[in-house]
Design a protein around this motif. Sequence first.
Motif, short mmCIF file in Angstrom:
data_model
loop_
_atom_site.label_atom_id
_atom_site.label_comp_id
_atom_site.label_asym_id
_atom_site.label_seq_id
_atom_site.Cartn_x
_atom_site.Cartn_y
_atom_site.Cartn_z
N HIS A 1 0.83 -1.21 0.00
CA HIS A 1 0.00 0.00 0.00
C HIS A 1 0.86 1.25 0.00
CE1 HIS A 1 -3.57 -2.33 1.90
NE2 HIS A 1 -3.51 -2.48 0.60
N PHE A 2 1.94 1.18 0.76
CA PHE A 2 2.84 2.32 0.84
C PHE A 2 3.44 2.61 -0.53
CE2 PHE A 2 5.49 5.46 2.51
CZ PHE A 2 6.84 5.20 2.34
N GLU B 1 2.22 1.87 -3.36
CA GLU B 1 1.15 2.43 -4.19
C GLU B 1 0.99 3.91 -3.92
OE1 GLU B 1 -2.29 -0.42 -4.18
OE2 GLU B 1 -3.38 1.50 -4.27
N TYR B 2 1.00 4.24 -2.65
CA TYR B 2 0.88 5.64 -2.24
C TYR B 2 2.00 6.47 -2.86
CZ TYR B 2 1.22 9.66 0.98
OH TYR B 2 1.33 10.91 1.53
N ASN C 1 1.49 7.07 -6.45
CA ASN C 1 0.42 8.06 -6.69
C ASN C 1 0.83 9.46 -6.29
OD1 ASN C 1 -1.19 6.03 -7.60
ND2 ASN C 1 -2.32 5.77 -5.67
N ASN C 2 1.83 9.57 -5.43
CA ASN C 2 2.28 10.90 -4.97
C ASN C 2 3.77 11.05 -5.23
OD1 ASN C 2 -0.24 11.77 -3.67
ND2 ASN C 2 0.18 10.09 -2.26
N GLU D 1 3.10 10.63 6.85
CA GLU D 1 1.95 11.13 6.11
C GLU D 1 1.10 10.00 5.57
OE1 GLU D 1 4.33 14.97 4.45
OE2 GLU D 1 3.27 13.71 2.99
N PHE D 2 1.79 9.04 5.02
CA PHE D 2 1.06 7.90 4.48
C PHE D 2 0.26 7.21 5.56
CE2 PHE D 2 0.06 3.87 2.75
CZ PHE D 2 0.56 2.89 3.61
N TYR D 3 0.89 7.02 6.70
CA TYR D 3 0.24 6.28 7.78
C TYR D 3 -0.99 7.02 8.26
CZ TYR D 3 -0.06 2.83 11.51
OH TYR D 3 -0.48 1.81 12.33
N THR E 1 -3.00 8.57 6.51
CA THR E 1 -4.12 8.29 5.62
C THR E 1 -4.77 6.96 5.93
OG1 THR E 1 -2.88 7.08 3.94
CG2 THR E 1 -2.91 9.49 3.75
N LYS E 2 -4.05 6.13 6.60
CA LYS E 2 -4.60 4.80 6.91
C LYS E 2 -5.35 4.79 8.25
CE LYS E 2 -3.36 1.28 4.90
NZ LYS E 2 -2.94 -0.11 4.87
#
Lengths: 231, 762
Positions: free
Chosen positions: B511-512, B514-515, B518-519, B561-563, B565-566
Amino acid sequence: MRRSSTRKTGTPTSASSLNSAADLFRSGIALQISIGWDNNYEADMDKLSKVFTSFCSPEGIENLCSDIQVDHTDVRILMLAWKMQAAKQGYFTLDEWRQGLRSLRADTVAKLKKALPELEKEVSKPGNFKDFYAYAFRYCLTEEKQKHIDIESICILLELVLGSQYRPQVDSIIEYLRYQKEYKVINMDQWMSIQRFCDEINFPSLENYNPDYGWPLLLDNYVEWMRGNPC
Amino acid sequence: MTMNERKIIDLEQGWEYMQKGITKLKNILEGLPEPQFSSEDYMMLYTYPEFLLYVLFEFHLLVHRTIYNMCTQKPPHDYSQQLYDRYKEAFEEYITSKVMPSLREKHDEFMLRELVKRWSNHKVMVRWLSRFFHYLDRYFIARRSLPPLNEVGLTCFRDLVYKEINTKVRDAVIVLIDQEREGEQIDRALLKNVLDIFVEIGMVSMDCYVADFEDAMLCDTAAYYSRKASNWILEDSCPDYMLKAEECLKREKDRVTHYLHASSEQKLLEKVQHELLFVYASQLLEKEHSGCHALLRDDKREDLSRMFRLFSRINKGLDPVSLIFKHHVTAEGIALVKQAEDAASSKKAEKKDVVGLQEQVFVRKVIELHDKYLDYVNNCFQNHNLFHKALKEAFEIFCNKGVASSSSAELLANFCDNILKKGSSEKLSDEAIEETLEKVVKLLAYISDKDLFAEFYRKKLARRLLFDKSANDDHERSILTKLKQQCGGQFTSKMEGMVMDLTLARDHQSHFEEYLSNNPNADPGIDLAVTVLTTGYWPSYKSFDLNLPAEMIKCVEVFKEFYQTKTKHRKLTWVYSLGTCNINGKFEPKTMELIVTTYQASALLLFNASDKLTYSEIMAQLNLTDDDVTRLLHSLSCAKYKILNKEPNTKNVSQSDTFEFNPKFTDKLKRIKIPLPPVDEKKKVIEDVDKDRRYAIDAKIVRIMKSRKVLTHQELVSECVKQLERMFKPDIKAIKKRIEDLITRDYLERDKDKSNTFRYLA
């Protein structure tokens, strides 16, 4: 004459600076004096109040002691405190003071002095003694949630309260308390057990001491120390 | 002829007629020649008594009728009583005139044979005469409640023959038995026949057999074996003695099968056992060079099996054997411990690998010891409970002794780690690994500090999982299953959580990534993999505020930041001490990839900015403790790979040293791993476990008191110990302390009157 309600005593004794019965007394009584006084400043200034007033200062206690010819380190001061306080520990009103003196049938300082031997007898009755003994502990607790008293104060207290009755045990226990390093403070349960120990256990043989009985660890250690150090 | 017309038979007349038949019978029995009765017929007589019917047939019918008539005649001619008396006299006469004289003149075995013959004859005679006189049985005897005819016959023999002769007979039999014991052949059938007499003479009861034969026989047996045993015990070794004893018991049993009465078996064997085994049990077991201890020492399995068989026969016979077994196993175990201790304290032990190896060897040997003696218990000792218990107690004694400064809990945990990690010193097949893990878990049952093992295991597991050192997932899962079976779910729940976290981490990572794709702006430019650990499952790690290099700071921010979002409600605490970094080192000979820990990487990256740095500068910039700094610098400058040059070039790092990048460093490989040896966690583990124990004891005391309300001190302590036993052995003093603490906290109070009793305060 109204006294300031914020009148305080000298520094309330922190657990480690307690060094006499008078201090004990003082810390308790003085605090109450200010409150008691406030609640009852309109009260009848009868004889008893006069007595009360006469020592409502730190020096006053010394005066009282000298008046009744009791040294301020004497246990009878503590007994007096016990007699007075029946209702609530370390806090009593002028009324209770009055009642206490009344029950001692002492409305003058002279009579108070005479009532002391009676008081001693009363305290040493088995039922009362345990109560007095427990009271002595609680009296030394200064903070609200405090549950422990430091070793040095305990030693003084033990000497004061049990010294006359159980001389050899008390001497020995005090020596041990000062020597051991495991406990820096003593709680109520340990305190009460010490008296029970002096009462029930043969000294100096200690042969009827049974560690499986549930004595506090402090006393287990004491007995072990005694047995390792035959005197 | 009708009844009325019947001719009256006179007594003597009728008797004369009877006498003929009786005499004929007697002659046949005496072996005297009789018409129509040859010697072969005589043989037949014994086999088929009915054969006599042929011979006496005519007499039989007529005799019957005569008796009938004589009994049914009207008085004074009813001769029932007289006939009854004369029946008896017939026997008496025969016995006194013929039987006894012939017996008296014979002795020993001859006498026995004669007796057997006479008895057999007697039985035939009784059978026949009572047939002749049968009518008496039907009416006269019943009416007068007299003993029936066959009983009268037997009683005659008993009173006239047996009474006089039974002692002699008994003694003769016993002599023969003893002869057989000494190895001579005897006539077993004869003895059987003789002993049958003793049984039959008692009619329905065994009293004659017991009183007149068995008691004396047992006495003699006891004396016989007592003599033998007293010799054997001095001359024979324990195994030889046991062989003899077993043989004797077998033979005695055989004796019963062949001629003694079955009811004698138990009493006989007991006597033999008593004299041979019970009396000499301790001497036998304690024989210096061949006793139980020696047999165990020399692995004499067959002898030990025999010992088990024999001693299980006597009351509490196995108790001393199992005790010796227990001592032996304990001694063997303690010897292993000592061996390991000696190895640990020898000079070689300064090298850490050697210590590790010794520990492995020690655990292996303990496993082997267990296998060996479990086999003994299952086979030689027939799976007997006493021996299982002895084995368990023995192992509990020495398995709880540590080696050098390591407790057995730690040793076992290290052993497991060694098997489960990559590059393990043990090269074993999958099957062998499974088997070994199974055995290790079994050993855990003997260790009282199971919680300590769990904690050490958990720490090692953490390192394996986080540094990707686990060799095989299946094995990891398998041992957790085994531990769960043995110690319960609570034991393994945290460990399972850890394994689960790793599985989830893989998901998170994808997922990370992927993130990141996407960014693209967020991308820190370095490949980053983060493993998120659930705090409760993993051992606690101190997190130091390492000053990260700038490149890494960005990584951390991006992940944060990613975390977010989760999940919003969780706090991330970064544990840099567990991270790994792949760094490129541009050395002069060639560029190499270095695999290092985050700490090491942070230190190395400092040299991108400065050529030379002092210890203090490094420490200041990294913001780590002296311990950590020393260790990591040591690994980079004093160990196998010298990435940094140290001035002065001494073996150890000191706080006054200076460090410099070593451009000349190279290795034949393009990619090397620079290990940072982990700090010794032992002390912390023990502290953590002690702390957990305090909580466990607290909780247990409260729980017990809540349900029981009032208990004495002793009851409370013993209940507490019992309930906690599965995980550890609580110290009594520790329990006392917790009780005192709970009193202060007003959970409990001491009863005012019974000072040894506590009360729960709701």
